[in-house]
Design an enzyme around this catalytic site. Structure first.
Site, PDB file in Angstrom:
ATOM      1  CG  ASP A   1      -2.017  -0.622   1.534  1.00 19.40           C
ATOM      2  OD1 ASP A   1      -1.608  -1.701   0.085  1.00 19.40           O
ATOM      3  OD2 ASP A   1      -2.916  -0.991   2.393  1.00 19.40           O
TER       4      ASP A   1
ATOM      5  CG  HIS B   1       2.817  -0.369   4.328  1.00 19.07           C
ATOM      6  ND1 HIS B   1       2.304  -0.820   5.354  1.00 19.07           N
ATOM      7  CD2 HIS B   1       1.483   0.794   4.144  1.00 19.07           C
ATOM      8  CE1 HIS B   1       1.362  -0.535   5.844  1.00 19.07           C
ATOM      9  NE2 HIS B   1       0.867  -0.431   4.766  1.00 19.07           N
TER      10      HIS B   1
HETATM   11 ZN    ZN Z   1      -2.405   3.323   3.322  1.00 20.49          ZN
END
Ligand code: ZN
Length: 411
Positions: free
Chosen positions: A227, A368
């Site tokens: 993400d 991430h």
């Molecule tokens: Zn996020």
């Protein structure tokens, strides 16, 4: 009987250069959410922008976070950057919501950088406000009919300027009489003190590369998802995945797509999937229906225009979803069942341990691609997955595999 799943990926590659990068700070704590994206220009401007952002963050923590409330306070900073031959124009949009205030706070900060003289310019260096007053007044009154005439001069004197290739954008920060408002004036309708010739970026669409991949639906599979990207680490992550015959899914922020368009296109060409993670990481469930759809559609549109790619999946910010997000878009909401907490834990080994502790067929792992430690962790996670005979698949591949397995079981 074994069925084999074939996937064909067709893509268009465009060529375009860009030296700017984006820094991302996303934090989730019990009393507050922070989502900040800002440009890195590799000029003296960066220090100034970073200093301002640090100040906004510490003010926000002191004034607006509210540990005793059920609702978290939110700070979101989004940006707009336009680079010309001799100048860089940056606009930061600051947004604060908090249980401590009735009304959300929204304002902008603008920067204009003179590349030749290595100098940050003031408003007066950009336009002659007095000479442009008439046209600014006219546009203001056209767009905001209820504006108080008596406040206009004060507004104009405190206006801020951002420039893009077609328009001069003039912002008026909130006062006791108005919220943040802005107008656009076509470049040739207003006289600037600086010369903003832009270098034409050539967009060449090269057709067409086809990549195929064969996955046995009876293999053990795992979906690695990333993400908040792209970032300066994304390219090395996708290269590493590619070398190891792994595909992943990248839920990107729309406001970073243009700057990292080459990496996104490369990622798609390697067989990775791109998902939608909103435009600027605002906490979606706190927004109106219109603003939620705006966040999602802006990202769809920009991926489409930059890479000829249309995502089919959405990961809502902070993993929180509601009926509007679920029902009012045609994107499938995809969450996760393994959280590496890589945004929080600094230890690479801890991230690796969290990712690989309970390996299970069909797991969706959250990471991430905005952290160096995640890049390091991936280089340890993938070998462990391979040792345990897992194939890394995208979310769409995972869905298709689940469907084939379901059909097989029904036979
Ligand atoms: Zn996020």
């Amino acid at each position: 009987m074994k069925k084999v799943l074939m996937l064909l990926i067709i893509l268009f590659i465009t060529g375009c250069t860009n030296n700017n990068k984006v820094a991302t700070i996303i934090k989730e704590e019990s009393s507050m959410l922070i989502g900040i994206n800002y440009p890195i220009t590799n000029t003296k401007l960066d220090m100034k922008i970073e200093k301002d952002i640090n100040k906004i963050q510490s003010d926000f923590k002191n004034k607006y976070q509210s540990p005793n409330s059920n609702t978290k306070a939110e700070l979101n900073i989004d940006y707009n950057i336009n680079e010309f031959k001799d100048y860089i124009s940056v606009v930061l949009n600051v947004y604060i919501s908090s249980p401590k205030i009735d009304k959300n706070i929204e304002y902008v900060i603008t920067y204009m950088y003179d590349k030749k003289n290595k100098k940050i310019l003031k408003n007066n260096d950009i336009i002659d406000i007095n000479n442009s007053k008439y046209i600014i007044k006219e546009e203001l009154l056209k767009k905001y009919k209820n504006i108080k005439i008596s406040t206009i001069d004060a507004l104009i004197n405190n206006s801020l300027i951002g420039i893009d290739p077609e328009y001069i954008n003039i912002y008026f920060n909130p006062t006791e009489f108005n919220n943040l408002i802005s107008i656009k004036i076509p470049n040739n309708n207003i006289k600037l003190k600086i010369n903003i010739t832009s270098e034409q970026i050539n967009k060449v669409f090269n057709k067409m590369e086809v990549k195929s991949r064969v996955i046995d639906p009876n293999d053990k599979v795992i979906a690695l998802t990333f993400d908040d990207g792209p970032s300066i680490y994304t390219e090395e992550i996708i290269e590493y995945l590619h070398e190891n015959d792994c595909n992943g899914t990248f839920f990107v922020l729309g406001n970073k797509v243009k700057i990292y368009s080459d990496i996104i296109k490369k990622s798609i060409s390697y067989g990775n999937e791109i998902g939608n993670h909103s435009y600027n990481h605002k906490w979606l469930i706190k927004l109106s229906e219109k603003d939620i759809l705006d966040q999602i559609n802006k990202t769809q549109n920009i991926l489409n225009s930059v890479a000829g790619y249309t995502p089919t999946i959405l990961r809502p910010t902070y993993g929180s979803t509601n009926d509007i997000i679920k029902n009012k878009t045609n994107l499938d909401v995809v969450l996760w069942n393994v959280d590496t907490m890589d945004w929080k834990y600094k230890s690479v080994n801890k991230i690796v341990a969290r990712a690989t502790k309970n390996l299970k067929d069909g797991n969706i792992i959250l990471m991430h691609d905005t952290k160096y430690r995640t890049l390091e962790a991936i280089k340890k996670i993938v070998p462990i997955l391979k040792e345990n005979n897992y194939t890394c698949v995208t979310i769409s591949e995972l869905k298709e595999i689940n469907l084939i397995r379901k059909i097989q079981n029904e036979k």
